[in-house]
Scaffold this motif. Sequence first.
Motif, PDB file in Angstrom:
ATOM      1  N   ALA A  33       4.915  -3.028 -12.688  1.00  0.00           N
ATOM      2  CA  ALA A  33       6.367  -2.945 -12.647  1.00  0.00           C
ATOM      3  C   ALA A  33       6.790  -1.539 -12.196  1.00  0.00           C
ATOM      4  O   ALA A  33       7.633  -1.454 -11.347  1.00  0.00           O
ATOM      5  N   LYS A  34       6.052  -0.344 -12.694  1.00  0.00           N
ATOM      6  CA  LYS A  34       6.302   0.940 -12.296  1.00  0.00           C
ATOM      7  C   LYS A  34       5.966   0.987 -10.670  1.00  0.00           C
ATOM      8  O   LYS A  34       6.595   1.886  -9.927  1.00  0.00           O
ATOM      9  N   CYS A  35       4.853   0.341 -10.434  1.00  0.00           N
ATOM     10  CA  CYS A  35       4.305   0.428  -8.994  1.00  0.00           C
ATOM     11  C   CYS A  35       4.892  -0.594  -8.127  1.00  0.00           C
ATOM     12  O   CYS A  35       4.459  -0.638  -6.813  1.00  0.00           O
ATOM     13  N   GLN A  36       5.656  -1.415  -8.533  1.00  0.00           N
ATOM     14  CA  GLN A  36       6.251  -2.608  -7.824  1.00  0.00           C
ATOM     15  C   GLN A  36       5.080  -3.133  -7.249  1.00  0.00           C
ATOM     16  O   GLN A  36       5.314  -3.410  -6.153  1.00  0.00           O
ATOM     17  N   CYS A  37       4.230  -3.755  -8.033  1.00  0.00           N
ATOM     18  CA  CYS A  37       3.219  -4.735  -7.462  1.00  0.00           C
ATOM     19  C   CYS A  37       2.718  -5.632  -8.328  1.00  0.00           C
ATOM     20  O   CYS A  37       3.335  -5.541  -9.698  1.00  0.00           O
ATOM     21  N   SER A  38       2.136  -6.425  -8.140  1.00  0.00           N
ATOM     22  CA  SER A  38       1.693  -7.458  -9.192  1.00  0.00           C
ATOM     23  C   SER A  38       0.593  -7.142 -10.190  1.00  0.00           C
ATOM     24  O   SER A  38      -0.122  -6.161  -9.919  1.00  0.00           O
ATOM     25  N   PRO A  39       0.573  -7.694 -11.261  1.00  0.00           N
ATOM     26  CA  PRO A  39      -0.247  -7.185 -12.308  1.00  0.00           C
ATOM     27  C   PRO A  39      -1.839  -7.616 -11.750  1.00  0.00           C
ATOM     28  O   PRO A  39      -2.767  -6.629 -12.165  1.00  0.00           O
ATOM     29  N   ALA A  40      -1.957  -8.524 -10.965  1.00  0.00           N
ATOM     30  CA  ALA A  40      -3.328  -8.766 -10.538  1.00  0.00           C
ATOM     31  C   ALA A  40      -3.858  -7.576  -9.721  1.00  0.00           C
ATOM     32  O   ALA A  40      -5.010  -7.081  -9.801  1.00  0.00           O
ATOM     33  N   THR A  41      -2.676  -6.910  -8.925  1.00  0.00           N
ATOM     34  CA  THR A  41      -3.241  -5.782  -8.100  1.00  0.00           C
ATOM     35  C   THR A  41      -3.698  -4.691  -9.204  1.00  0.00           C
ATOM     36  O   THR A  41      -4.541  -4.027  -8.677  1.00  0.00           O
ATOM     37  N   THR A  75      -8.594   1.770   2.256  1.00  0.00           N
ATOM     38  CA  THR A  75      -9.063   0.479   2.843  1.00  0.00           C
ATOM     39  C   THR A  75      -7.766  -0.515   2.919  1.00  0.00           C
ATOM     40  O   THR A  75      -7.629  -1.334   3.655  1.00  0.00           O
ATOM     41  N   HIS A  76      -6.645  -0.167   2.422  1.00  0.00           N
ATOM     42  CA  HIS A  76      -5.386  -0.946   2.538  1.00  0.00           C
ATOM     43  C   HIS A  76      -4.208   0.009   2.185  1.00  0.00           C
ATOM     44  O   HIS A  76      -4.176   0.609   1.261  1.00  0.00           O
ATOM     45  N   ILE A  77      -3.328  -0.055   3.056  1.00  0.00           N
ATOM     46  CA  ILE A  77      -2.115   0.738   2.761  1.00  0.00           C
ATOM     47  C   ILE A  77      -0.862  -0.145   2.905  1.00  0.00           C
ATOM     48  O   ILE A  77      -0.523  -1.035   4.184  1.00  0.00           O
ATOM     49  N   PRO A  78      -0.259  -0.336   1.903  1.00  0.00           N
ATOM     50  CA  PRO A  78       0.924  -1.373   1.768  1.00  0.00           C
ATOM     51  C   PRO A  78       2.168  -0.850   2.797  1.00  0.00           C
ATOM     52  O   PRO A  78       1.957   0.172   2.861  1.00  0.00           O
ATOM     53  N   SER A  79       3.030  -2.091   3.153  1.00  0.00           N
ATOM     54  CA  SER A  79       3.986  -1.584   3.754  1.00  0.00           C
ATOM     55  C   SER A  79       4.831  -0.417   3.137  1.00  0.00           C
ATOM     56  O   SER A  79       4.838  -0.618   1.995  1.00  0.00           O
ATOM     57  N   MET A  80       5.702   0.353   3.624  1.00  0.00           N
ATOM     58  CA  MET A  80       6.483   1.163   3.289  1.00  0.00           C
ATOM     59  C   MET A  80       7.705   0.475   2.431  1.00  0.00           C
ATOM     60  O   MET A  80       8.006   1.099   1.397  1.00  0.00           O
ATOM     61  N   ARG A  81       7.979  -0.600   2.401  1.00  0.00           N
ATOM     62  CA  ARG A  81       9.067  -1.285   1.836  1.00  0.00           C
ATOM     63  C   ARG A  81       8.471  -1.732   0.457  1.00  0.00           C
ATOM     64  O   ARG A  81       9.262  -1.858  -0.286  1.00  0.00           O
ATOM     65  N   THR A  82       6.973  -1.606   0.124  1.00  0.00           N
ATOM     66  CA  THR A  82       6.284  -1.931  -1.207  1.00  0.00           C
ATOM     67  C   THR A  82       6.317  -0.820  -1.906  1.00  0.00           C
ATOM     68  O   THR A  82       6.012  -0.960  -3.074  1.00  0.00           O
TER      69      THR A  82
END
Length: 90
Positions: A33-41, A75-82
């Motif tokens: 939640a703090k990182c605004q991503c999924s728990p799986a990530t 290896t992966h940079i998420p889009s700035m929106r995320t």
Amino acid sequence: MQIPPKKFTNTERMAELHKWMTLNGQTVVALAAKCQCSPATISNILTGKRAPAIRIEQLVYFGVPRELLPEGCITHIPSMRTVPINTLKS
């Protein structure tokens, strides 16, 4: 003179990370939640399956000790929106 951080095996690192999370009341869901991503990530990052440098930096920003995280790789940079703006360091 600064003492370099201890190098852990992955098993030791995971055990120490679990202890730290328990002592600090952190969960995979809360960190996600703090990182605004999924728990799986977050789970994939903490176990070392994937370690995008930007997510590692976010976890450090939110208090997770860097020595308990896998080394970040670009290896992966998420889009700035995320990526929450307030977690990016200049």
